[in-house]
Design a protein around this motif. Sequence first.
Motif, mmCIF file in Angstrom:
data_model
loop_
_atom_site.group_PDB
_atom_site.id
_atom_site.type_symbol
_atom_site.label_atom_id
_atom_site.label_comp_id
_atom_site.label_asym_id
_atom_site.label_seq_id
_atom_site.Cartn_x
_atom_site.Cartn_y
_atom_site.Cartn_z
ATOM 1 N N ASN A 128 29.287 27.684 20.902
ATOM 2 C CA ASN A 128 28.707 26.683 21.785
ATOM 3 C C ASN A 128 28.482 27.305 23.159
ATOM 4 O O ASN A 128 29.430 27.554 23.900
ATOM 5 C CB ASN A 128 29.632 25.470 21.884
ATOM 6 C CG ASN A 128 29.112 24.410 22.844
ATOM 7 O OD1 ASN A 128 27.937 24.403 23.178
ATOM 8 N ND2 ASN A 128 29.991 23.530 23.285
ATOM 9 N N GLY A 168 18.277 18.931 28.322
ATOM 10 C CA GLY A 168 19.569 18.882 27.656
ATOM 11 C C GLY A 168 19.618 19.571 26.312
ATOM 12 O O GLY A 168 20.562 19.372 25.550
ATOM 13 N N LYS A 169 18.634 20.396 26.005
ATOM 14 C CA LYS A 169 18.607 21.108 24.725
ATOM 15 C C LYS A 169 19.722 22.144 24.693
ATOM 16 O O LYS A 169 20.026 22.788 25.702
ATOM 17 C CB LYS A 169 17.251 21.778 24.544
ATOM 18 C CG LYS A 169 17.057 22.454 23.197
ATOM 19 C CD LYS A 169 15.712 23.163 23.143
ATOM 20 C CE LYS A 169 14.567 22.196 23.263
ATOM 21 N NZ LYS A 169 13.259 22.876 23.148
ATOM 22 N N ALA A 170 20.343 22.317 23.536
ATOM 23 C CA ALA A 170 21.406 23.310 23.402
ATOM 24 C C ALA A 170 20.853 24.714 23.661
ATOM 25 O O ALA A 170 19.731 25.037 23.258
ATOM 26 C CB ALA A 170 22.029 23.236 22.017
ATOM 27 N N THR A 194 22.169 28.420 30.510
ATOM 28 C CA THR A 194 21.101 29.164 29.839
ATOM 29 C C THR A 194 21.151 30.637 30.222
ATOM 30 O O THR A 194 20.975 31.514 29.377
ATOM 31 C CB THR A 194 19.731 28.565 30.199
ATOM 32 O OG1 THR A 194 19.713 27.180 29.830
ATOM 33 C CG2 THR A 194 18.619 29.284 29.465
ATOM 34 N N ASP A 213 24.643 23.283 27.059
ATOM 35 C CA ASP A 213 23.310 22.695 27.032
ATOM 36 C C ASP A 213 22.511 23.172 28.236
ATOM 37 O O ASP A 213 23.044 23.319 29.340
ATOM 38 C CB ASP A 213 23.383 21.167 27.044
ATOM 39 C CG ASP A 213 24.087 20.618 25.806
ATOM 40 O OD1 ASP A 213 24.024 21.295 24.760
ATOM 41 O OD2 ASP A 213 24.693 19.541 25.895
ATOM 42 N N SER A 214 21.226 23.393 28.010
ATOM 43 C CA SER A 214 20.342 23.799 29.094
ATOM 44 C C SER A 214 20.129 22.634 30.053
ATOM 45 O O SER A 214 19.923 21.500 29.634
ATOM 46 C CB SER A 214 18.998 24.266 28.533
ATOM 47 O OG SER A 214 18.084 24.516 29.572
ATOM 48 N N ASN A 265 19.686 26.592 20.680
ATOM 49 C CA ASN A 265 18.339 26.227 20.219
ATOM 50 C C ASN A 265 17.262 26.869 21.076
ATOM 51 O O ASN A 265 16.203 27.260 20.572
ATOM 52 C CB ASN A 265 18.178 24.707 20.225
ATOM 53 C CG ASN A 265 19.062 24.026 19.203
ATOM 54 O OD1 ASN A 265 19.447 24.624 18.205
ATOM 55 N ND2 ASN A 265 19.405 22.769 19.437
ATOM 56 N N LYS A 291 29.754 17.732 30.283
ATOM 57 C CA LYS A 291 29.038 18.491 29.257
ATOM 58 C C LYS A 291 29.182 19.998 29.429
ATOM 59 O O LYS A 291 29.115 20.736 28.459
ATOM 60 C CB LYS A 291 27.550 18.124 29.281
ATOM 61 C CG LYS A 291 27.263 16.651 29.005
ATOM 62 C CD LYS A 291 25.769 16.397 29.072
ATOM 63 C CE LYS A 291 25.456 14.926 28.802
ATOM 64 N NZ LYS A 291 23.996 14.646 28.879
ATOM 65 N N GLN A 292 29.377 20.432 30.685
ATOM 66 C CA GLN A 292 29.424 21.862 30.978
ATOM 67 C C GLN A 292 30.736 22.202 31.675
ATOM 68 O O GLN A 292 30.898 21.911 32.859
ATOM 69 C CB GLN A 292 28.243 22.256 31.886
ATOM 70 C CG GLN A 292 26.891 21.767 31.424
ATOM 71 C CD GLN A 292 26.369 22.557 30.246
ATOM 72 O OE1 GLN A 292 26.964 23.552 29.858
ATOM 73 N NE2 GLN A 292 25.266 22.113 29.667
#
Length: 348
Positions: free
Chosen positions: A89, A98-100, A316, A92-93, A103, A64-65
């Motif tokens: 993009n 896992g929030k983007a 983040t 994700d945090s 967001n 994911k990262q």
Amino acid sequence: MSRSKTLQYYLAARLLLAPLMLLTIVTLVFFLLKATPGDPADMFLGARASDATKAEFMKNLCEKQPMFCIEQPIYVQYFRYLGNILQGNFGDSITSSGKAVVNVIQENFPATLELAIGSMVIAFVVGVIMGTIGAARPGTKSEVGGRLFGIVSYSLPIFWVGMLLQLVFAVQLHIFPLGGRFPANLTPPAKITGLYTIDSLLHFDIPSFFVSIHHLALPCLTLGILLSGIFERIVRVNLKQSMKAEYVEAARARGIPENKILISHALKNAMIPVITVLGLTTASLLGGAVLTEVTFSWPGLASQLYEAISNRDYPTVQGIMVFFAAIVVIASILIDLINAWIDPRIKY
């Protein structure tokens, strides 16, 4: 070449340089974070976790990262991360379920913006008043007091002043709340802009407006007063120079009252450098917001940055730093253009 054409060329040059400045900041943040000891596996699994468990955790995170794919060369991680940023993009945090990161920024930035606007208003008003009083009475106790105020206000630690104001006005006098953005037992105004003060007015909810101001007052006073020393010095120095100008002497010769000369003539020209300082103060404002939000439990983006650094939530941290950098760059360009527009002596 006409002045309008000159400004257009200057604006084009600044807009072309802005991406380069942001790229430099993104690069510095990326490699500095990569150089820091520890990783998210240490934070989430603890130091006693086995190497196999940590490796599995980092492998799942890598999917994911891209910046956590430690088996890949660092330049590959870097360019993958740049590619994601160009697509909007930021990843994700890790700590926000896992929030983007985008967001996270959207949800928390209105609180920081509200704090920043209130603090800047206080800093500007207090600084201009103190600077004007000091310049109007050179060589007196008023000027010495203004100098002392400027030095002390800018040098005091924000967190210490914040805790002191909490102790006096919240704990002892019970005038302001100890922290938070809105009482837990009340419902905040429905979101339109995300700024509680503005949203409450848009909904014609006057009680919520005053509740928002009540909670906003102490954090804004803390950050605003500490930043006002910058404006005090700039206004005092430039106003003293303006009071010695020939057009001021001509106004005195015509019998215009001294107070009117000070406010209507000298102060106008002395305010031009203050506009430049507004742009430079943006970075200090955002930096001070971190300590202010943490001290007052203010649920803004700066406090999210602090939590992300503490938890090694690197996506983040990078996303918020890039966002703050973009704000500073945009503010710098706008201030330069406003300065050039109001002052015809400025040429680019």
